[in-house]
Design an enzyme around this catalytic site. Structure first.
Site, PDB file in Angstrom:
ATOM      1  CE1 TYR A   1      -3.758   2.436   0.660  1.00  0.00           C
ATOM      2  CE2 TYR A   1      -2.398   3.286   2.435  1.00  0.00           C
ATOM      3  CZ  TYR A   1      -3.493   3.404   1.609  1.00  0.00           C
ATOM      4  OH  TYR A   1      -4.320   4.495   1.724  1.00  0.00           O
TER       5      TYR A   1
ATOM      6  CG  ASP B   1       5.868   3.493   0.745  1.00  0.00           C
ATOM      7  OD1 ASP B   1       6.156   4.119   1.798  1.00  0.00           O
ATOM      8  OD2 ASP B   1       4.708   3.425   0.293  1.00  0.00           O
TER       9      ASP B   1
ATOM     10  CE  LYS C   1       1.770   4.749   8.373  1.00  0.00           C
ATOM     11  NZ  LYS C   1       0.370   4.952   8.662  1.00  0.00           N
TER      12      LYS C   1
HETATM   13  N1  HOZ Z   1      -3.583   3.240   6.119  1.00  0.00           N
HETATM   14  C1  HOZ Z   1      -3.350   3.279   7.516  1.00  0.00           C
HETATM   15  C2  HOZ Z   1      -2.809   2.013   8.034  1.00  0.00           C
HETATM   16  N2  HOZ Z   1      -1.940   1.303   7.245  1.00  0.00           N
HETATM   17  C3  HOZ Z   1      -4.605   3.593   8.285  1.00  0.00           C
HETATM   18  C4  HOZ Z   1      -4.651   4.998   8.605  1.00  0.00           C
HETATM   19  C5  HOZ Z   1      -5.787   5.373   9.539  1.00  0.00           C
HETATM   20  O1  HOZ Z   1      -6.884   4.859   9.428  1.00  0.00           O
HETATM   21  O2  HOZ Z   1      -5.558   6.223  10.378  1.00  0.00           O
END
Ligand code: HOZ
Length: 428
Positions: free
Chosen positions: A144, A238, A266
């Site tokens: 992702y 990534d 993050k």
């Molecule tokens: N895509 C995020 C985890 N891999 C989730 C982000 C969220 O819902 O805060």
């Protein structure tokens, strides 16, 4: 344990926010039940609006490596706020944070800041295309890379959680340049190169965290780097999730492979919205205003977020034993849970990289997205619900990663293992 207030809050939110949430995985859809509305975080713990306490293995999906309410980051933010929230003009702290990153990574001469991981990756891809003059990109099933159009193909995270291969609203014309390969399978990447001479880059989560935790094999990464190099394509790591999580150098602390571009998010923002991408000067200089590849953002390099990121990175650099401590807590947790599950005849596949951990309800090793999808998601959902009732907050999907924070200790981990013994006993 009552969650009456969270139930009421969720119903109210659903009236005005699609699905009641601002990011789909938060909705608890794949595990059932109601998402908890959070009132406060304290160190390793979350407190919901009903006053229930939970040991938090989500940590805002990764950013909070020091846990909730870290005083150093909090003070950096509070001090910065006094001088102004945003200027849309350069500030000294951007250069400070950029210098820190460039010093840490030999392969990063320059870095640009944005406001999210999605933006970082989207911009890195555009840069790779601009630099190479090619259009196609290769991504791996189950990885992702944020929710920009051309990357929402066989994506992990929420897309895997809800079983959607790609999203309506993304015209096929925008994904026709995205070629798909299988994680940890070099032959599948070779096929992409055989089918296209127009590949600008291969993008990979070198430690995949969005189809559950699946690290790439070293031999695979080496072959991947050689292939990219031989075919004139850039290799993008990534590291939005694994950056400063898997080690101080992210995945680069676990592999000898050197990518051309790295993306961050993050942890780099210490809990504030920050993303970044960086690489060698010859690549980064293609970005506007030095070069022709356009990329911009009103809140990019925002001073509050930069101070939070800088405070976070300074602490990470000053505590030389931190990653070993976090990794040993992670290992203690997953090995303890694996043994507890085994006693009940339940198979768990587990892995740890630095402060990231994962567990699959699966009796076979998990090396790629197909393997991950064979996990028992019904069992995961039941486990998740029951652990929540025991005061343990795991990510609400089989296809996400867990995070250890510096505010956790062995006693806390052992208490979670004990709770898991009880829960596995109920599930058997
Ligand atoms: N895509 C995020 C985890 N891999 C989730 C982000 C969220 O819902 O805060």
């Amino acid at each position: 344990m009552s969650i009456k207030k969270s139930i009421a809050a969720f119903n109210e939110a659903k009236e005005v926010i699609p699905g009641g949430v601002d990011s789909p995985v938060r909705a608890f859809k794949s595990v059932g039940g109601t998402p908890l509305f959070i009132a406060k975080g304290e160190g390793a713990k979350l407190i919901d609006i009903d006053g229930n306490h939970y040991i938090d293995f989500v940590q805002s999906w990764g950013p909070l490596i020091f846990g909730h309410g870290d005083k150093t980051i909090e003070n950096a933010v509070l001090e910065a706020v006094k001088d102004g929230l945003s200027f849309g003009a350069p500030t000294l702290v951007e250069t400070d944070l950029a210098k820190d990153i460039c010093t840490l990574f030999d392969n990063i001469d320059k870095v640009r800041f944005v406001s999210s991981g999605t933006e970082a990756v989207m911009s890195a891809i555009r840069l790779a295309r601009g630099f190479t003059g090619r259009d196609d990109i290769v991504k791996f099933e189950g990885c992702y890379h944020g929710h920009s159009d051309s990357l929402l193909v066989q994506a992990g995270s929420g897309m895997a959680t809800f079983g959607t291969p790609s999203s309506p609203g993304v015209p096929a014309d925008l994904t026709k340049h995205t070629l798909l390969a299988t994680y940890n399978d070099i032959e599948s990447v070779k096929k992409c190169f055989d089918n296209s001479s127009d590949i600008a880059c291969v993008i990979i989560e070198p430690i995949a965290g969005n189809m559950g935790l699946i690290p790439a094999d070293e031999a695979f990464l080496k072959e991947l780097a050689t292939l990219c190099h031989d075919r004139g394509a850039l290799l993008i790591f990534d590291e939005v999730m694994s950056g400063f999580r898997a080690s101080l150098k992210g995945a680069q602390g676990h592999t000898s492979v050197v990518p051309d571009i790295v993306t961050f998010g993050k942890v780099i923002g210490g809990g504030m919205p920050v993303g970044a991408f960086g690489g060698r000067a010859e690549i980064m200089n293609v970005l506007s205003p030095d070069g022709p590849v356009y990329q911009a953002g009103t809140l990019s390099g925002n001073p509050i977020a930069m101070q939070a990121g800088l405070a976070s990175l300074k602490q990470l650099q000053s505590d030389t034993t931190l990653y070993n401590r976090l990794e040993s807590l992670g290992k203690r947790l997953v090995v303890g849970m694996q043994e507890a599950a085994k006693e009940q005849g339940i198979s768990l596949q587990v892995d740890v990289r630095g402060s990231m951990f994962g567990f699959f309800f699966n009796d076979q090793p998990v090396k790629n997205f197909d393997d991950a999808l064979k996990s028992d998601t019904t069992m995961f959902a039941a486990f998740h619900q029951k652990m929540l009732a025991e005061g343990v907050y795991f990510a609400c999907s089989q296809f996400e990663t867990g995070f250890i924070c510096a505010a956790m200790n062995e006693e806390m981990i052992d208490s979670v293992i004990e709770k898991s013994k009880k829960v596995f006993g109920q599930l058997a």
